[in-house]
Design a protein around this motif. Structure first.
Motif, PDB file in Angstrom:
ATOM      1  N   ILE A  39       7.780   4.276  -4.259  1.00 54.65           N
ATOM      2  CA  ILE A  39       6.933   3.108  -4.929  1.00 54.65           C
ATOM      3  C   ILE A  39       5.954   3.705  -5.943  1.00 54.65           C
ATOM      4  CG2 ILE A  39       6.281   0.755  -5.293  1.00 54.65           C
ATOM      5  CD1 ILE A  39       6.441   0.597  -1.191  1.00 54.65           C
ATOM      6  N   TRP A  40       4.500   4.026  -5.824  1.00 54.17           N
ATOM      7  CA  TRP A  40       3.758   4.877  -6.767  1.00 54.17           C
ATOM      8  C   TRP A  40       3.824   5.497  -7.481  1.00 54.17           C
ATOM      9  CZ3 TRP A  40       1.258   8.406  -8.244  1.00 54.17           C
ATOM     10  CH2 TRP A  40       0.074   7.770  -9.346  1.00 54.17           C
ATOM     11  N   ALA A  41       5.621   6.332  -7.370  1.00 51.30           N
ATOM     12  CA  ALA A  41       5.716   6.975  -8.599  1.00 51.30           C
ATOM     13  C   ALA A  41       6.806   6.026  -9.816  1.00 51.30           C
ATOM     14  CB  ALA A  41       6.482   8.412  -7.773  1.00 51.30           C
ATOM     15  N   VAL A  42       7.791   5.255  -9.110  1.00 52.10           N
ATOM     16  CA  VAL A  42       7.985   4.420  -9.532  1.00 52.10           C
ATOM     17  C   VAL A  42       7.132   3.259 -10.820  1.00 52.10           C
ATOM     18  CG1 VAL A  42       9.773   2.193  -9.906  1.00 52.10           C
ATOM     19  CG2 VAL A  42      10.566   3.851  -7.773  1.00 52.10           C
ATOM     20  N   ALA A  43       6.186   3.437 -10.719  1.00 52.71           N
ATOM     21  CA  ALA A  43       5.482   2.488 -11.036  1.00 52.71           C
ATOM     22  C   ALA A  43       4.100   2.834 -12.008  1.00 52.71           C
ATOM     23  CB  ALA A  43       4.263   1.531 -10.058  1.00 52.71           C
ATOM     24  N   TYR A  44       4.510   4.766 -11.916  1.00 47.32           N
ATOM     25  CA  TYR A  44       3.728   5.128 -12.549  1.00 47.32           C
ATOM     26  C   TYR A  44       4.801   6.080 -14.236  1.00 47.32           C
ATOM     27  CZ  TYR A  44       1.768  10.549 -13.701  1.00 47.32           C
ATOM     28  OH  TYR A  44       1.175  11.802 -13.932  1.00 47.32           O
ATOM     29  N   TRP A  87       8.518  -3.336  -1.904  1.00 50.57           N
ATOM     30  CA  TRP A  87       9.201  -3.389  -3.397  1.00 50.57           C
ATOM     31  C   TRP A  87      10.303  -3.940  -3.668  1.00 50.57           C
ATOM     32  CZ3 TRP A  87      11.209   1.139  -5.730  1.00 50.57           C
ATOM     33  CH2 TRP A  87      10.255   2.701  -4.833  1.00 50.57           C
ATOM     34  N   ALA A  88       9.981  -5.496  -2.962  1.00 52.02           N
ATOM     35  CA  ALA A  88      10.768  -6.453  -3.532  1.00 52.02           C
ATOM     36  C   ALA A  88       9.740  -7.199  -4.585  1.00 52.02           C
ATOM     37  CB  ALA A  88      11.311  -7.843  -2.003  1.00 52.02           C
ATOM     38  N   GLU A  89       8.505  -7.059  -4.310  1.00 49.35           N
ATOM     39  CA  GLU A  89       8.050  -7.810  -5.193  1.00 49.35           C
ATOM     40  C   GLU A  89       7.497  -6.863  -6.584  1.00 49.35           C
ATOM     41  OE1 GLU A  89       2.594  -8.816  -5.111  1.00 49.35           O
ATOM     42  OE2 GLU A  89       4.017  -7.723  -3.495  1.00 49.35           O
ATOM     43  N   TYR A  90       7.669  -5.705  -6.379  1.00 48.68           N
ATOM     44  CA  TYR A  90       7.477  -5.198  -7.255  1.00 48.68           C
ATOM     45  C   TYR A  90       8.912  -5.104  -7.962  1.00 48.68           C
ATOM     46  CZ  TYR A  90       7.150  -0.897 -10.818  1.00 48.68           C
ATOM     47  OH  TYR A  90       6.995  -0.400 -12.115  1.00 48.68           O
ATOM     48  N   LEU A  91      10.031  -4.635  -7.411  1.00 49.89           N
ATOM     49  CA  LEU A  91      10.905  -5.300  -9.005  1.00 49.89           C
ATOM     50  C   LEU A  91      11.571  -6.179  -9.619  1.00 49.89           C
ATOM     51  CD1 LEU A  91      13.740  -3.466  -5.911  1.00 49.89           C
ATOM     52  CD2 LEU A  91      12.409  -2.717  -8.508  1.00 49.89           C
ATOM     53  N   GLN A  92      10.663  -7.412  -8.794  1.00 51.87           N
ATOM     54  CA  GLN A  92      10.621  -8.503  -9.001  1.00 51.87           C
ATOM     55  C   GLN A  92       9.165  -8.870 -10.336  1.00 51.87           C
ATOM     56  OE1 GLN A  92       9.429 -11.847  -6.347  1.00 51.87           O
ATOM     57  NE2 GLN A  92      10.333 -13.214  -7.620  1.00 51.87           N
ATOM     58  N   LYS A  93       8.613  -8.672 -10.455  1.00 55.34           N
ATOM     59  CA  LYS A  93       6.735  -8.362 -11.386  1.00 55.34           C
ATOM     60  C   LYS A  93       7.549  -7.526 -12.348  1.00 55.34           C
ATOM     61  CE  LYS A  93       2.937  -8.088  -8.433  1.00 55.34           C
ATOM     62  NZ  LYS A  93       1.168  -8.346  -8.706  1.00 55.34           N
ATOM     63  N   HIS A  94       8.158  -6.557 -12.565  1.00 55.97           N
ATOM     64  CA  HIS A  94       8.621  -5.637 -13.879  1.00 55.97           C
ATOM     65  C   HIS A  94       9.893  -5.339 -13.765  1.00 55.97           C
ATOM     66  CE1 HIS A  94       4.283  -4.193 -13.223  1.00 55.97           C
ATOM     67  NE2 HIS A  94       4.937  -4.016 -11.687  1.00 55.97           N
ATOM     68  N   GLY A  95      11.015  -6.615 -13.481  1.00 60.59           N
ATOM     69  CA  GLY A  95      12.011  -6.638 -14.162  1.00 60.59           C
ATOM     70  C   GLY A  95      12.820  -5.626 -14.047  1.00 60.59           C
ATOM     71  N   LEU A 137      -2.558   2.959  -2.197  1.00 55.92           N
ATOM     72  CA  LEU A 137      -1.452   2.958  -2.837  1.00 55.92           C
ATOM     73  C   LEU A 137      -0.824   1.911  -3.304  1.00 55.92           C
ATOM     74  CD1 LEU A 137       0.499   6.192  -2.008  1.00 55.92           C
ATOM     75  CD2 LEU A 137      -1.112   6.095  -3.490  1.00 55.92           C
ATOM     76  N   LEU A 138      -0.376   0.739  -2.253  1.00 55.50           N
ATOM     77  CA  LEU A 138       0.167  -0.513  -3.042  1.00 55.50           C
ATOM     78  C   LEU A 138      -1.252  -1.822  -3.961  1.00 55.50           C
ATOM     79  CD1 LEU A 138       1.909  -1.472   0.313  1.00 55.50           C
ATOM     80  CD2 LEU A 138       2.834  -0.178  -1.962  1.00 55.50           C
ATOM     81  N   ALA A 139      -2.154  -1.035  -3.508  1.00 48.11           N
ATOM     82  CA  ALA A 139      -3.497  -2.147  -4.120  1.00 48.11           C
ATOM     83  C   ALA A 139      -3.729  -1.600  -5.358  1.00 48.11           C
ATOM     84  CB  ALA A 139      -5.137  -1.708  -3.893  1.00 48.11           C
ATOM     85  N   GLU A 140      -3.402  -0.129  -5.450  1.00 47.61           N
ATOM     86  CA  GLU A 140      -3.763   0.674  -6.763  1.00 47.61           C
ATOM     87  C   GLU A 140      -1.983  -0.150  -7.745  1.00 47.61           C
ATOM     88  OE1 GLU A 140      -5.297   4.273  -8.956  1.00 47.61           O
ATOM     89  OE2 GLU A 140      -3.565   4.451  -7.299  1.00 47.61           O
ATOM     90  N   ILE A 141      -1.087  -0.634  -7.594  1.00 46.43           N
ATOM     91  CA  ILE A 141      -0.163  -0.461  -7.831  1.00 46.43           C
ATOM     92  C   ILE A 141      -0.167  -2.815  -8.262  1.00 46.43           C
ATOM     93  CG2 ILE A 141       2.901  -1.005  -8.410  1.00 46.43           C
ATOM     94  CD1 ILE A 141       2.501   1.894  -6.534  1.00 46.43           C
ATOM     95  N   GLY A 142      -1.168  -3.078  -7.273  1.00 45.96           N
ATOM     96  CA  GLY A 142      -1.236  -4.535  -7.369  1.00 45.96           C
ATOM     97  C   GLY A 142      -0.326  -5.429  -6.980  1.00 45.96           C
ATOM     98  N   LEU A 143       0.438  -4.314  -5.719  1.00 44.15           N
ATOM     99  CA  LEU A 143       1.060  -5.601  -4.754  1.00 44.15           C
ATOM    100  C   LEU A 143       1.261  -6.099  -3.559  1.00 44.15           C
ATOM    101  CD1 LEU A 143       4.040  -2.545  -4.583  1.00 44.15           C
ATOM    102  CD2 LEU A 143       3.478  -4.478  -6.322  1.00 44.15           C
ATOM    103  N   SER A 144       0.407  -6.992  -3.300  1.00 41.73           N
ATOM    104  CA  SER A 144       0.146  -7.760  -2.225  1.00 41.73           C
ATOM    105  C   SER A 144       1.243  -8.112  -1.094  1.00 41.73           C
ATOM    106  CB  SER A 144      -0.467  -8.702  -2.602  1.00 41.73           C
ATOM    107  OG  SER A 144      -0.391  -9.695  -2.794  1.00 41.73           O
TER     108      SER A 144
END
Length: 375
Positions: free
Chosen positions: A281-286, A365-373, A335-342
């Motif tokens: 997850i962190w790698a995708v965000a990176y 994962w679902a939260e990240y995908l929703q946040k970033h389109g 790691l998840l906190a650095e991406i801003g996921l909760s």
């Protein structure tokens, strides 16, 4: 058939057990130049937990030990920074260590085959060598009654014969090396390894680079000892140095000088699958540029802190600066906190006392995908 097993960790123990169960005469050789025998704890669960692994994946258990990834709150501050808190943690750890030794009963069983030589040298908290869980209720009975234990080196091998440094000659039809593995990065040359923050032979690193990192490590070590007094005075232990530099990757993945590549799962941790998924997850965000990275100077300090913690917390195991054996949960949270996921967080009772599940990362994962389109 006579079987020799070389090694001290879980893989060696499993081969030894299966060898006896299949009717072999088994000799278990643990070299004297290593970190000694491993600790093997029971996998049985207690209370509401199905097994020991499940209990270890609650945040209340994860919070007991010193961790650079722990959030600063009243609970962790009490445990790590007050004399009473540290005393209570040390009592819990000592009780667990004694429970492991009691179950094995190293000195109460038949010693004619050398069973007492399996007792580990360093308290399990320090993880100076490999450890593991025992999944067979009859493991210790089988080992103590049937297995010949040798604390020695294999000097030479001949046809159906193994010679040990101590002078013993053992008939041997098969040798199994349960000695682990070494991650191979040989597809990079030494200059590339150094530039990517990967371990390189000590003699191949420029002196000015070594001096910079040694200064950072020294400063970080003082901070770790001040922040976690439990780690300031490790027990006497057989220590193994490494002949390379440490890993120097931000968050255990990212080279400072090259943003085009990450190195995933180059960690010693108690749950590699959990860490790998969070790293993914962190790698995708990176690569999506969704992480606000610190300055180069702050990244260097962060890496130095991790290396200093790894070496203090895990002794020989921490030499490469990538050991977080008991920090899987707190590392993933960081790691998840650095991406801003909760989304993986729960109401406080479940957050602290319910095991971290793969489904929790699915929510992240679902939260990240929703946040970033992403679709």
């Amino acid at each position: 058939m006579k079987l020799m097993v070389l090694g001290a960790g879980k893989s060696a123990a499993d081969v030894v057990y299966e060898g006896v169960k299949n009717g072999k005469e088994v000799h278990w050789v643990i070299r004297t130049t290593g970190t000694g025998p491993s600790f093997f704890a029971s996998a049985r669960g207690k209370g509401p937990f199905k097994n020991a692994f499940e209990a270890a994946h609650t945040r209340v258990i994860a919070s007991l030990g010193p961790s650079i990834f722990n959030s600063e709150n009243r609970w962790t501050n009490f445990l790590q920074h007050s004399q009473l808190g540290r005393f209570l943690v040390e009592q819990v750890l000592a009780k667990q260590d004694q429970a492991i030794r009691n179950e094995a009963d190293y000195h109460g069983r038949d010693k004619t085959k050398g069973f007492d030589q399996l007792e580990y040298d360093t308290p399990f908290f320090w993880q100076n060598g490999p450890g593991g869980l025992i999944h067979h209720d009859d493991f210790w009975d089988i080992i103590s009654s049937n297995v010949y234990i040798h604390r020695d080196q294999v000097k030479s091998l001949d046809k159906n014969l193994a010679r040990l440094d101590g002078g013993e000659e053992l008939a041997c039809d098969a040798l199994v090396c349960g000695t682990g593995w070494t991650p191979s990065l040989k597809f990079f040359d030494n200059e590339q390894l150094s530039s990517l923050g990967l371990p390189v032979p000590l003699d191949n690193e420029p002196r000015e680079v070594s001096q910079l990192w040694e200064k950072l490590f020294h400063e970080a070590d003082r901070e770790i000892c001040s922040r976690f007094p439990m780690l300031a005075n490790p027990p006497t232990h057989p220590h193994q140095k490494t002949g390379t530099t440490t890993y120097r990757l931000y968050q255990g993945m990212a080279p400072i000088e090259n943003s085009s590549i990450l190195f995933l799962n180059h960690l010693n941790t108690g749950n590699k699958m959990l860490a790998a998924e969070a790293q993914a997850i962190w790698a995708v965000a990176y690569f999506d540029k969704q992480i606000k990275l610190p300055s180069k100077e702050d990244m260097e300090k962060s890496i130095a802190t991790w290396v200093a913690f790894s070496r203090r917390r895990y002794l020989s195991n921490g030499e490469l600066g990538n050991s977080i054996n008991f920090e899987s949960i707190t590392y993933v949270d960081a790691l998840l906190a650095e991406i801003g996921l909760s989304a993986h967080e729960k109401e406080w009772r479940k957050q602290w006392f319910e095991p971290f599940q793969p489904s929790d990362l699915g929510k992240a994962w679902a939260e990240y995908l929703q946040k970033h389109g992403h679709r």
